[in-house]
Write a protein that holds these residues in place. Structure first.
Motif, PDB file in Angstrom:
ATOM      1  N   UNK A  52       0.848  -1.209   0.000  1.00  0.00           N
ATOM      2  CA  UNK A  52       0.000   0.000   0.000  1.00  0.00           C
ATOM      3  C   UNK A  52       0.875   1.248   0.000  1.00  0.00           C
ATOM      4  N   UNK A  53       0.483   2.234  -0.789  1.00  0.00           N
ATOM      5  CA  UNK A  53       1.246   3.476  -0.861  1.00  0.00           C
ATOM      6  C   UNK A  53       1.193   4.216   0.464  1.00  0.00           C
ATOM      7  N   UNK A  54       2.333   4.779   0.847  1.00  0.00           N
ATOM      8  CA  UNK A  54       2.414   5.527   2.099  1.00  0.00           C
ATOM      9  C   UNK A  54       3.026   6.895   1.841  1.00  0.00           C
ATOM     10  N   UNK A  55       2.418   7.913   2.429  1.00  0.00           N
ATOM     11  CA  UNK A  55       2.919   9.277   2.312  1.00  0.00           C
ATOM     12  C   UNK A  55       3.436   9.707   3.676  1.00  0.00           C
ATOM     13  N   UNK A  56       4.657  10.243   3.712  1.00  0.00           N
ATOM     14  CA  UNK A  56       5.257  10.694   4.964  1.00  0.00           C
ATOM     15  C   UNK A  56       5.210  12.216   5.046  1.00  0.00           C
ATOM     16  N   UNK A  57       4.693  12.702   6.167  1.00  0.00           N
ATOM     17  CA  UNK A  57       4.608  14.141   6.377  1.00  0.00           C
ATOM     18  C   UNK A  57       5.124  14.485   7.770  1.00  0.00           C
ATOM     19  N   UNK A  58       5.322  15.767   8.006  1.00  0.00           N
ATOM     20  CA  UNK A  58       5.709  16.258   9.323  1.00  0.00           C
ATOM     21  C   UNK A  58       4.577  17.083   9.902  1.00  0.00           C
ATOM     22  N   UNK A  59       4.443  17.035  11.221  1.00  0.00           N
ATOM     23  CA  UNK A  59       3.422  17.824  11.894  1.00  0.00           C
ATOM     24  C   UNK A  59       4.037  18.462  13.133  1.00  0.00           C
ATOM     25  N   UNK A  60       3.424  19.553  13.571  1.00  0.00           N
ATOM     26  CA  UNK A  60       3.886  20.246  14.769  1.00  0.00           C
ATOM     27  C   UNK A  60       2.719  20.384  15.737  1.00  0.00           C
ATOM     28  N   UNK A  61       3.019  20.269  17.018  1.00  0.00           N
ATOM     29  CA  UNK A  61       1.973  20.442  18.024  1.00  0.00           C
ATOM     30  C   UNK A  61       1.415  21.856  17.941  1.00  0.00           C
ATOM     31  N   UNK A  62       0.108  21.953  17.923  1.00  0.00           N
ATOM     32  CA  UNK A  62      -0.522  23.259  17.768  1.00  0.00           C
ATOM     33  C   UNK A  62      -0.587  23.986  19.101  1.00  0.00           C
ATOM     34  N   UNK A  63      -0.218  25.267  19.066  1.00  0.00           N
ATOM     35  CA  UNK A  63      -0.265  26.096  20.263  1.00  0.00           C
ATOM     36  C   UNK A  63      -1.304  27.195  20.083  1.00  0.00           C
ATOM     37  N   UNK A  64      -1.651  27.810  21.194  1.00  0.00           N
ATOM     38  CA  UNK A  64      -2.603  28.918  21.130  1.00  0.00           C
ATOM     39  C   UNK A  64      -4.023  28.478  20.862  1.00  0.00           C
ATOM     40  N   UNK A  65      -4.378  27.239  21.274  1.00  0.00           N
ATOM     41  CA  UNK A  65      -5.731  26.732  21.058  1.00  0.00           C
ATOM     42  C   UNK A  65      -6.734  27.589  21.830  1.00  0.00           C
ATOM     43  N   UNK A  66      -7.748  28.041  21.163  1.00  0.00           N
ATOM     44  CA  UNK A  66      -8.760  28.880  21.795  1.00  0.00           C
ATOM     45  C   UNK A  66      -8.431  30.367  21.776  1.00  0.00           C
ATOM     46  N   UNK A  67      -7.227  30.701  21.337  1.00  0.00           N
ATOM     47  CA  UNK A  67      -6.833  32.114  21.271  1.00  0.00           C
ATOM     48  C   UNK A  67      -7.377  32.732  19.991  1.00  0.00           C
ATOM     49  N   UNK A  68      -7.984  33.887  20.126  1.00  0.00           N
ATOM     50  CA  UNK A  68      -8.578  34.549  18.979  1.00  0.00           C
ATOM     51  C   UNK A  68      -7.521  34.868  17.925  1.00  0.00           C
ATOM     52  N   UNK A  69      -7.816  34.509  16.697  1.00  0.00           N
ATOM     53  CA  UNK A  69      -6.908  34.806  15.601  1.00  0.00           C
ATOM     54  C   UNK A  69      -5.829  33.763  15.376  1.00  0.00           C
ATOM     55  N   UNK A  70      -5.739  32.759  16.261  1.00  0.00           N
ATOM     56  CA  UNK A  70      -4.683  31.748  16.152  1.00  0.00           C
ATOM     57  C   UNK A  70      -4.829  30.932  14.868  1.00  0.00           C
ATOM     58  N   UNK A  71      -6.059  30.522  14.540  1.00  0.00           N
ATOM     59  CA  UNK A  71      -6.276  29.705  13.342  1.00  0.00           C
ATOM     60  C   UNK A  71      -5.987  30.504  12.071  1.00  0.00           C
ATOM     61  N   UNK A  78      -3.907  14.285  -0.500  1.00  0.00           N
ATOM     62  CA  UNK A  78      -5.152  14.312  -1.269  1.00  0.00           C
ATOM     63  C   UNK A  78      -4.926  13.791  -2.680  1.00  0.00           C
ATOM     64  N   UNK A  79      -3.806  14.191  -3.298  1.00  0.00           N
ATOM     65  CA  UNK A  79      -3.496  13.749  -4.653  1.00  0.00           C
ATOM     66  C   UNK A  79      -3.189  12.258  -4.711  1.00  0.00           C
ATOM     67  N   UNK A  80      -2.676  11.702  -3.610  1.00  0.00           N
ATOM     68  CA  UNK A  80      -2.355  10.267  -3.566  1.00  0.00           C
ATOM     69  C   UNK A  80      -3.608   9.406  -3.603  1.00  0.00           C
ATOM     70  N   UNK A  81      -4.762   9.983  -3.224  1.00  0.00           N
ATOM     71  CA  UNK A  81      -6.023   9.237  -3.295  1.00  0.00           C
ATOM     72  C   UNK A  81      -6.600   8.926  -1.931  1.00  0.00           C
ATOM     73  N   UNK A  82      -7.884   8.609  -1.944  1.00  0.00           N
ATOM     74  CA  UNK A  82      -8.611   8.307  -0.711  1.00  0.00           C
ATOM     75  C   UNK A  82      -8.020   7.072  -0.039  1.00  0.00           C
ATOM     76  N   UNK A  83      -8.017   7.074   1.290  1.00  0.00           N
ATOM     77  CA  UNK A  83      -7.517   5.953   2.096  1.00  0.00           C
ATOM     78  C   UNK A  83      -6.013   5.722   1.936  1.00  0.00           C
ATOM     79  N   UNK A  84      -5.277   6.798   1.650  1.00  0.00           N
ATOM     80  CA  UNK A  84      -3.817   6.702   1.597  1.00  0.00           C
ATOM     81  C   UNK A  84      -3.265   6.634   3.017  1.00  0.00           C
ATOM     82  N   UNK A  85      -2.350   5.714   3.248  1.00  0.00           N
ATOM     83  CA  UNK A  85      -1.716   5.576   4.555  1.00  0.00           C
ATOM     84  C   UNK A  85      -0.737   6.733   4.748  1.00  0.00           C
ATOM     85  N   UNK A  86      -0.831   7.382   5.916  1.00  0.00           N
ATOM     86  CA  UNK A  86       0.006   8.549   6.199  1.00  0.00           C
ATOM     87  C   UNK A  86       0.895   8.258   7.411  1.00  0.00           C
ATOM     88  N   UNK A  87       2.182   8.483   7.246  1.00  0.00           N
ATOM     89  CA  UNK A  87       3.107   8.401   8.373  1.00  0.00           C
ATOM     90  C   UNK A  87       3.397   9.822   8.825  1.00  0.00           C
TER      91      UNK A  87
END
Length: 227
Positions: A1-20, A54-63
């Motif tokens: 199965x195709x796997x796509x590897x990405x990086x993520x960062x912990x989100x800060x400022x949750x609930x703070x106005x304008x953060x999103x 999204x381009x890899x297709x629906x149900x793509x495994x993500x690391x």
């Protein structure tokens, strides 16, 4: 199965106005990683990485590389802006390669039935997704259905679809997926319509001739009413 590897960062400022808005202005997308008997984590991922998934297709495994650790996940939902149609939020569900999952897979039709050319039949694609159960490694991006052998008398139901090895059908086997319809001939009037047209062409008798009431509405009179 195709796997796509990405990086993520912990989100800060949750609930703070304008953060999103700030996150999106920096070409990142707010997201949540949940499931797998762990606490959900609010994160951000880059627009570029999400587009790659999204381009890899629906149900793509993500690391997902998060805080020096790897999480395996599937994208369960992407929310889009109502006007710009750009992604504004994503949900990632943690998965295990050892467990089976119930997922929804798109259906793609291929081939051409001979009845389309012979009778002018129209393909009506009723069910565009199908629910299946499989190990994460066996989940398909799509299910291809060949409509070449289909006729106007025999459509295709979910139970007729040949699934890949290791994939189990969850959708009702009798659920209609696709069939052929014959367009109605608009030049040939229906019997009821023809009868109505014939009746309208007949002259009115004194007993059925219309008249107007006080408000100007057309009503029917009878001989009894004249006596």
């Amino acid at each position: 199965m195709e796997k796509v590897t990405i990086s993520a960062a912990t989100r800060e400022g949750i609930g703070v106005k304008g953060a999103l808005s700030k996150i999106r202005a920096e070409k990142n997308i707010p997201a949540v990683v949940y499931g797998g008997h762990k606490e959900p984590v609010s994160v951000t991922v880059s627009v570029k990485d999400l587009d790659k998934i999204i381009k890899a297709g629906k149900n793509t495994l993500v690391e997902i590389n998060l805080n020096g650790k790897q999480e395996l996940a599937l994208v369960k939902e992407v929310q889009y802006h109502a006007v710009t149609d750009r992604p504004i939020h994503a949900d990632f569900q943690r998965v295990s390669m050892k467990d089976k999952m119930d997922v929804v897979v798109p259906i793609r039709l291929e081939g051409t039935s001979a009845d389309i050319a012979q009778y002018g039949a129209i393909v009506e694609h009723i069910m565009r997704e199908i629910e299946v159960r499989a190990l994460v490694s066996a989940i398909p991006h799509e299910i291809v259905v060949d409509i070449t052998p289909m006729t106007i008398n025999k459509g295709i139901v979910a139970g007729d679809i040949k699934l890949p090895e290791g994939v189990e059908l969850i959708t009702d086997k009798e659920a209609p997926v696709v069939h052929l319809a014959i367009p109605k001939d608009e030049e040939t009037p229906a019997p009821a319509a023809a009868a109505a047209d014939a009746a309208a062409a007949q002259p009115e008798s004194s007993s059925t001739k219309g008249k107007k009431d006080e408000e100007g509405n057309l009503t029917k009179g009878t001989d009894a009413a004249k006596k």
